[in-house]
Write a protein that holds these residues in place. Structure first.
Motif: not given
Length: 269
Positions: A227-241
């Motif tokens: 059950a991912p947390t915002p911190d988990d998903v943020a890693e993908a957002a940072v990569f895409l940015a």
């Protein structure tokens, strides 16, 4: 290759949840200049700004604005204008209503307009307002600037907190493809599609007991038992940015612990 320290970044909806986690993650990665937007939670966004500064960001500006308003979008972008360039825009601001999909009478046209205004029209308006600064960032960088549209697995699978939410995210995915074509080669545009995220949204929308049950259900039913947390998903957002994804554009990226592989299931973010 340029690094995160060369970047100026705007993050909308940065007060809490994934927006806050992404802003802090960008600061930890080395981004030194950030504009953080909030709609109503000024105190929470100021706390996010302080966390970004503690993580190493040198300049963090907090700007109130509702992205469904074109005037507000332009004002948010103006906060970065004196930097001369923006290298990444994270369109995270979003809203929803928790309405069972079969309860058609519980969704009005006004509900659709409000949800689409924030989730679909808002990202378009932010890109339009920031276009010249993003293009300047690409020219200064030598690689394309980045737009990250935070969408949802709901827009792919047709499941989510409400039909209006599903529609808004499916439309955002389509807009992402169109913008990726229209703005290349100076600006690349991708959509990140989280599945369930353990955020206050579910507590606010359904109550603590229902949110707890949903979290456990997600852990049991996703292929990765997570059950991912915002911190988990943020890693993908940072990569895409960031520059590591510089050859990605027009991608609709699921980030859902594999939940879409199991067919219809619990409501997703």
């Amino acid at each position: 290759m340029v690094g995160f320290s060369d970047m100026n970044v705007i993050v909308t909806g940065a007060a809490t949840g994934l927006g806050a986690a992404t802003a802090i993650g960008l600061a930890r990665a080395g981004v030194s200049r950030l504009v953080l937007n909030y709609s109503s939670s000024k105190e929470a966004c100021e706390a996010t700004a302080e966390a970004c500064r503690a993580a190493g960001a040198h300049v963090v500006r907090v700007v109130q604005g509702d992205v469904s308003s074109d005037e507000d979008c332009r004002r948010i972008v103006t906060a970065a204008a004196d930097w001369g360039a923006v290298h990444a825009l994270v369109n995270n601001a979003g809203t929803t209503m928790h309405v069972p999909h079969g309860a058609l009478d519980q969704l009005s046209a006004d509900d659709f307009h409000r949800i689409y205004g924030v989730n679909t029209v808002g990202p378009f308006q932010m890109v339009r307002a920031a276009r010249s600064l993003l293009e300047a960032g690409a020219n200064a960088w030598g690689i394309p600037a980045s737009v990250v549209n935070v969408s949802s697995i709901a827009g792919i699978s047709g499941i989510g907190s409400s039909i209006a939410y599903v529609g808004s995210k499916a439309a955002l995915n389509g807009i992402t493809l169109s913008l990726a074509r229209a703005l290349a080669p100076l600006i690349r545009v991708n959509a990140l599609c989280p599945g369930y995220m353990d955020t206050p949204w579910f507590v606010k929308g359904t109550g603590q007991d229902a949110a707890d049950k949903l979290r456990e259900s997600v852990k049991q039913t996703t292929p990765l038992n997570a059950a991912p947390t915002p911190d988990d998903v943020a890693e993908a957002a940072v990569f895409l940015a960031g520059p590591g994804s510089r050859f990605m554009t027009g991608e609709i990226v699921p980030y859902d612990a594999g939940s879409r592989l199991t067919g219809p299931g619990p409501r997703k973010r």
